[in-house]
Design an enzyme around this catalytic site. Sequence first.
Site, short mmCIF file in Angstrom:
data_model
loop_
_atom_site.label_atom_id
_atom_site.label_comp_id
_atom_site.label_asym_id
_atom_site.label_seq_id
_atom_site.Cartn_x
_atom_site.Cartn_y
_atom_site.Cartn_z
N PHE A 11 2.75 7.79 -9.07
CA PHE A 11 3.95 8.46 -8.47
C PHE A 11 5.25 7.63 -8.88
CE2 PHE A 11 6.23 7.09 -4.33
CZ PHE A 11 7.26 8.09 -4.50
N THR A 123 5.44 -5.75 -4.30
CA THR A 123 5.75 -5.03 -3.16
C THR A 123 6.02 -6.01 -2.13
OG1 THR A 123 4.39 -3.86 -1.46
CG2 THR A 123 3.13 -5.32 -2.85
N ASP A 124 6.92 -5.40 -0.90
CA ASP A 124 7.12 -6.16 0.09
C ASP A 124 6.07 -6.52 1.06
OD1 ASP A 124 6.62 -3.54 1.20
OD2 ASP A 124 8.48 -3.03 2.27
N GLU A 125 4.74 -5.88 0.69
CA GLU A 125 3.70 -6.17 1.44
C GLU A 125 3.26 -7.66 1.35
OE1 GLU A 125 0.83 -2.95 2.11
OE2 GLU A 125 2.30 -1.61 1.58
N LYS A 151 -1.83 -7.92 -5.05
CA LYS A 151 -0.56 -7.87 -5.61
C LYS A 151 0.22 -9.23 -5.47
CE LYS A 151 1.55 -4.59 -6.73
NZ LYS A 151 1.48 -3.88 -8.15
N PRO A 202 -2.43 12.36 11.67
CA PRO A 202 -3.37 11.27 11.76
C PRO A 202 -2.50 9.99 12.05
CG PRO A 202 -3.99 11.56 9.67
CD PRO A 202 -3.11 12.62 9.99
N VAL A 203 -1.86 9.75 13.07
CA VAL A 203 -1.11 8.60 13.30
C VAL A 203 -1.73 7.47 13.71
CG1 VAL A 203 0.94 7.46 14.76
CG2 VAL A 203 0.95 10.10 13.73
N HIS A 273 -3.40 -4.30 10.34
CA HIS A 273 -2.23 -3.39 10.20
C HIS A 273 -1.13 -4.07 10.25
CE1 HIS A 273 -0.45 1.04 10.91
NE2 HIS A 273 0.16 0.22 10.08
P1 NAD Z 1 -0.02 5.26 -7.75
O1 NAD Z 1 -1.40 4.88 -7.09
O2 NAD Z 1 0.66 6.52 -7.55
O3 NAD Z 1 -0.08 4.97 -9.22
C1 NAD Z 1 -0.90 4.04 -10.07
C2 NAD Z 1 -1.05 4.68 -11.49
O4 NAD Z 1 -1.93 3.55 -12.29
C3 NAD Z 1 -1.89 5.60 -11.53
O5 NAD Z 1 -1.31 6.70 -12.43
C4 NAD Z 1 -3.26 5.03 -12.10
O6 NAD Z 1 -3.85 6.00 -12.98
C5 NAD Z 1 -2.95 4.02 -13.01
N1 NAD Z 1 -3.84 2.74 -13.20
C6 NAD Z 1 -4.43 2.20 -12.02
N2 NAD Z 1 -5.44 1.33 -12.42
C7 NAD Z 1 -5.17 1.23 -13.86
C8 NAD Z 1 -5.63 0.53 -14.91
N3 NAD Z 1 -6.46 -0.47 -14.84
N4 NAD Z 1 -5.15 0.69 -16.03
C9 NAD Z 1 -4.16 1.59 -16.41
N5 NAD Z 1 -3.50 2.33 -15.29
C10 NAD Z 1 -4.20 2.12 -14.29
O7 NAD Z 1 1.00 4.02 -7.38
P2 NAD Z 1 2.46 4.00 -7.29
O8 NAD Z 1 2.65 4.27 -5.81
O9 NAD Z 1 3.32 4.68 -8.21
O10 NAD Z 1 2.81 2.39 -7.23
C11 NAD Z 1 3.19 1.86 -8.65
C12 NAD Z 1 3.34 0.44 -8.34
O11 NAD Z 1 4.42 0.09 -7.43
C13 NAD Z 1 2.25 -0.17 -8.05
O12 NAD Z 1 2.15 -1.64 -8.77
C14 NAD Z 1 2.30 -0.75 -6.49
O13 NAD Z 1 1.81 -1.85 -6.04
C15 NAD Z 1 4.02 -1.02 -6.29
N6 NAD Z 1 4.49 -0.28 -5.25
C16 NAD Z 1 4.45 1.01 -4.72
C17 NAD Z 1 5.04 1.14 -3.68
C18 NAD Z 1 4.85 2.47 -2.87
O14 NAD Z 1 5.43 2.83 -1.72
N7 NAD Z 1 4.00 3.54 -3.61
C19 NAD Z 1 5.80 0.20 -2.86
C20 NAD Z 1 6.10 -1.10 -3.44
C21 NAD Z 1 5.50 -1.47 -4.63
P1 TYD Z 2 1.06 4.06 3.72
O1 TYD Z 2 1.67 5.15 3.35
O2 TYD Z 2 -0.55 3.81 3.57
O3 TYD Z 2 1.72 2.96 3.27
P2 TYD Z 2 1.72 1.19 3.59
O4 TYD Z 2 0.49 0.84 4.67
O5 TYD Z 2 1.33 0.62 2.24
O6 TYD Z 2 2.96 0.46 4.11
O7 TYD Z 2 1.32 3.81 5.30
C1 TYD Z 2 2.59 3.82 5.73
C2 TYD Z 2 2.43 3.53 7.47
O8 TYD Z 2 1.91 4.83 7.73
C3 TYD Z 2 1.64 2.34 7.72
O9 TYD Z 2 2.10 1.87 9.05
C4 TYD Z 2 0.20 2.98 8.16
C5 TYD Z 2 0.56 4.41 8.82
N1 TYD Z 2 -0.35 5.67 8.49
C6 TYD Z 2 -0.63 6.68 9.38
O10 TYD Z 2 -0.26 6.28 10.58
N2 TYD Z 2 -1.43 7.26 9.28
C7 TYD Z 2 -2.11 7.50 7.95
O11 TYD Z 2 -2.97 8.60 7.83
C8 TYD Z 2 -1.58 6.57 6.97
C9 TYD Z 2 -2.22 7.04 5.66
C10 TYD Z 2 -0.58 5.76 6.96
#
Ligand code: NAD
Ligand code: TYD
Length: 332
Positions: A11, A123-125, A151, A202-203, A273
């Site tokens: 993504f 990540t902020d997590e 992470k 699904p919340v 959670h």
């Molecule tokens: P995503 O799951 O959409 O994409 C991850 C990508 O990494 C995929 O294309 C997958 O094929 C690839 N991948 C997984 N394992 C691999 C490996 N061993 N070798 C090579 N490629 C591999 O994730 P995203 O949401 O795009 O997140 C990207 C980064 O940002 C991650 O490091 C995630 O922890 C961080 N992040 C995401 C969010 C969010 O809201 N999505 C927020 C903060 C930080």
């Molecule tokens: P998510 O997108 O999984 O991100 P993160 O847990 O990494 O912040 O979830 C975002 C919020 O939404 C989190 O509070 C969990 C909630 N959630 C639901 O309520 N229903 C769902 O089906 C999912 C996937 C998440």
Amino acid sequence: MKILITGGAGFIGSNFIHYLIHTRPDWEIVNLDKLTYAGNLANLKDVEKDPLYKFIKGDICHPADVKKAMAGCDMVVNFAAESHVDRSIEEPGSFLRTDILGVQVLLEEAKRIGVKRFVQISTDEVYGSIAKGAFKETDSLNPSSPYSASKAGGELLARSYWVTYGMPVIITRAANNIGPYQYPEKVVSLFATNALENKELPVYGDGLQVRDYMHVYDHCTALDLILKEGKFGEIYNIGAGNEMPNLEMAKFILRELGKPERLIRHVTDRPGHDRRYALDCKKLRALDWQPEYDAEQALRDTVRWYAENRWWWEPIKSGEFRQYYERMYGKR
Ligand code: NAD
Ligand code: TYD
């Protein structure tokens, strides 16, 4: 400039590749991605013929794949990760492997060839939950899930390469991203696509958990700035301040799509959670960054994209995803 993007078929990585191709047309971009369930080359369909872009299928945990992909690169941005909390609760092993060991393989190769800048996307997590106020970069880490613990491990390792070997490492901790090409397991892409299919949303639990829903475009502009002006050894929070409770977010999506609120279904809560995430982003804002999208604009743009791009998500939701959905939500 030659840059290695890992996880570029996911993504955020694919959005960042699109962003770089538009803003840095003379940069060479190498994308190393294992193409797990979350990696999708359809995200990059429009850039695959660009002569300065190259895709390599490979694993960041495999030194030979990393060596091949990193050859000649000046910079590395590591997006590659297992990224979904619910999957980490189901099966933590692959998270430890990619999100910790994979980082170490990348750091070793970057050290060996003398990469000039290494950005570890975290990540902020890693901070855990906060009831009031916002986390600063200096606050302690209290990860709650196997995902966030992995992470945290990955970024601590990256920091250790700065402290021990003087490697040019920068760490970023971003809030929840939303926007195009997000695998529909994350909440906003799941809710938008479910609503478009007239399926339930699904919340988890009471739905009063709060997230900062930042548009992925704003994440890209922040990373671009950090690539230029970020200081080695530093950590940067990246958040938009777009706090919204999940229930409100679900209702907003339904309103945008003209769907009824009865599609909302409260289901069993996620174990461990985190109730609320919030970031203090003064350090990033001091570099003169600000987000373009507020919460409603970010959600509206995202929902519109899923409504207009069924070609992208319909094939995903009919594949591996179906078994995942049944496992995750069937008995909830
Ligand atoms: P995503 O799951 O959409 O994409 C991850 C990508 O990494 C995929 O294309 C997958 O094929 C690839 N991948 C997984 N394992 C691999 C490996 N061993 N070798 C090579 N490629 C591999 O994730 P995203 O949401 O795009 O997140 C990207 C980064 O940002 C991650 O490091 C995630 O922890 C961080 N992040 C995401 C969010 C969010 O809201 N999505 C927020 C903060 C930080
Ligand atoms: P998510 O997108 O999984 O991100 P993160 O847990 O990494 O912040 O979830 C975002 C919020 O939404 C989190 O509070 C969990 C909630 N959630 C639901 O309520 N229903 C769902 O089906 C999912 C996937 C998440």
